[in-house]
Design a protein around this motif. Structure first.
Motif, short mmCIF file in Angstrom:
data_model
loop_
_atom_site.label_atom_id
_atom_site.label_comp_id
_atom_site.label_asym_id
_atom_site.label_seq_id
_atom_site.Cartn_x
_atom_site.Cartn_y
_atom_site.Cartn_z
N GLU A 31 89.60 88.55 52.42
CA GLU A 31 89.20 89.85 51.87
C GLU A 31 88.25 90.58 52.82
N SER A 32 87.12 89.91 53.20
CA SER A 32 86.12 90.57 54.04
C SER A 32 85.35 89.53 54.85
N GLU A 33 85.29 89.77 56.16
CA GLU A 33 84.57 88.85 57.05
C GLU A 33 83.06 88.93 56.82
N GLU A 34 82.54 90.14 56.50
CA GLU A 34 81.10 90.32 56.25
C GLU A 34 80.65 89.54 55.01
N LEU A 35 81.45 89.63 53.94
CA LEU A 35 81.11 88.90 52.72
C LEU A 35 81.17 87.39 52.95
N TYR A 36 82.14 86.96 53.76
CA TYR A 36 82.27 85.54 54.07
C TYR A 36 81.03 85.05 54.84
N GLN A 37 80.58 85.81 55.84
CA GLN A 37 79.39 85.43 56.61
C GLN A 37 78.13 85.40 55.73
N ALA A 38 78.05 86.36 54.79
CA ALA A 38 76.90 86.37 53.87
C ALA A 38 76.96 85.17 52.91
N ALA A 39 78.17 84.73 52.55
CA ALA A 39 78.31 83.61 51.61
C ALA A 39 77.96 82.28 52.26
N ILE A 40 78.25 82.12 53.55
CA ILE A 40 77.96 80.83 54.20
C ILE A 40 76.56 80.78 54.78
N LYS A 41 75.83 81.89 54.67
CA LYS A 41 74.45 81.90 55.18
C LYS A 41 73.57 80.99 54.33
N ARG A 42 72.64 80.27 54.98
CA ARG A 42 71.78 79.31 54.29
C ARG A 42 70.75 80.02 53.41
N ASP A 43 70.55 79.50 52.20
CA ASP A 43 69.56 80.04 51.27
C ASP A 43 68.20 79.41 51.60
N GLN A 44 67.25 80.24 52.04
CA GLN A 44 65.94 79.73 52.47
C GLN A 44 65.05 79.36 51.28
N GLU A 45 65.32 79.90 50.10
CA GLU A 45 64.48 79.63 48.93
C GLU A 45 64.97 78.44 48.11
N LEU A 46 65.99 77.75 48.60
CA LEU A 46 66.53 76.60 47.88
C LEU A 46 65.58 75.41 47.91
N PHE A 47 64.84 75.26 49.00
CA PHE A 47 63.92 74.13 49.15
C PHE A 47 62.51 74.61 48.97
N PRO A 48 61.55 73.84 48.47
CA PRO A 48 61.63 72.43 48.14
C PRO A 48 62.43 72.21 46.86
N LEU A 49 63.34 71.26 46.93
CA LEU A 49 64.24 70.96 45.83
C LEU A 49 63.88 69.60 45.26
N GLU A 50 63.72 69.52 43.98
CA GLU A 50 63.38 68.25 43.33
C GLU A 50 64.53 67.84 42.43
N LEU A 51 65.10 66.68 42.70
CA LEU A 51 66.18 66.14 41.89
C LEU A 51 65.76 64.80 41.31
N GLN A 52 66.23 64.51 40.13
CA GLN A 52 65.93 63.23 39.51
C GLN A 52 67.24 62.49 39.31
N GLY A 53 67.40 61.37 40.00
CA GLY A 53 68.64 60.60 39.91
C GLY A 53 68.64 59.70 38.70
N CYS A 54 69.79 59.06 38.51
CA CYS A 54 69.91 58.17 37.37
C CYS A 54 69.21 56.85 37.67
N SER A 55 68.72 56.20 36.65
CA SER A 55 68.04 54.93 36.83
C SER A 55 69.04 53.79 36.73
N PHE A 56 68.64 52.61 37.18
CA PHE A 56 69.54 51.46 37.18
C PHE A 56 69.83 50.97 35.77
N THR A 57 68.83 51.05 34.92
CA THR A 57 69.02 50.62 33.53
C THR A 57 68.62 51.77 32.60
N PRO A 58 69.18 51.83 31.40
CA PRO A 58 68.80 52.89 30.47
C PRO A 58 67.38 52.66 29.95
N PRO A 59 66.68 53.73 29.57
CA PRO A 59 65.32 53.56 29.07
C PRO A 59 65.29 52.89 27.71
N ILE A 60 64.21 52.18 27.44
CA ILE A 60 64.03 51.54 26.14
C ILE A 60 63.48 52.57 25.17
#
Length: 192
Positions: A144-173
């Motif tokens: 559709e548009s090369e300009e929109l494609y370049q804008a879409a693949i550009k890195r988002d600078q406000e994404l980090f610091p990113l905090e993720l919480q992974g799953c634990s090995f055992t379920p909580p009691i």
């Protein structure tokens, strides 16, 4: 009729000088008087230059002596295993479990690892499908548009610091209350 002399009628200079009224009891309006100081200021003692030089030399010698002695190193006690833990006779054997309990635990562990394996496969499949959909959308956008494609693949600078919480090995009691515990500070303080 007798005349009464009040302290307010006596002049302030006489009032302050009297023995009956000390300087602590004067009013703010009263004049403060003090006896002139008759002592002479203390004379400075003349210091013998030889004695002063000898004292400096003694201090220099003490400093040299202290520099010669290597500083005492403070031991790091975290790396030293106490000898009471090195005793071979203090080995605690695991408790003997009945055969039914050990079988139940083994089956429970197998069931848990099957569950975690299925969860991992579902997550990997979902991520793969999202990546494929993203690549397809980017290809359509590029058509559709090369300009929109370049804008879409550009890195988002406000994404980090990113905090993720992974799953634990055992379920909580459920409804587990962690013990507070007690803390006793036994840190040794070393001085040099």
């Amino acid at each position: 009729m007798s005349w009464i002399i009040r302290p307010a009628l006596i002049p302030c200079s006489v009032w302050n000088a009297s023995a009956r009224y000390s300087h602590w009891r004067t009013t703010l309006l009263a004049l403060r008087e003090s006896l002139p100081m008759r002592a002479e200021p203390k004379k400075k003692k003349k210091v013998d230059p030889k004695r002063e030089q000898a004292a400096r030399e003694r201090l220099r010698k003490r400093l040299k002596k202290l520099e010669r002695v290597p500083p005492e190193l403070i031991p790091i006690e975290d790396f030293i295993t106490p000898t009471k833990f090195l005793d071979e006779s203090r080995v605690r054997d695991p408790p003997k479990l009945p055969v039914e309990e050990s079988e139940r635990r083994a089956l429970l562990m197998k069931e848990w690892s099957r569950y975690k394996q299925k969860e991992h496969e579902k997550e990997a499949e979902m991520i793969q499908s999202v990546i494929e959909a993203q690549q397809q959308a980017l290809q359509e956008l590029r058509l559709e548009s090369e300009e929109l494609y370049q804008a879409a693949i550009k890195r988002d600078q406000e994404l980090f610091p990113l905090e993720l919480q992974g799953c634990s090995f055992t379920p909580p009691i459920v409804n587990y209350e962690a013990p507070d515990g007690k803390y006793r500070d036994i840190t040794k303080v070393y001085t040099q």
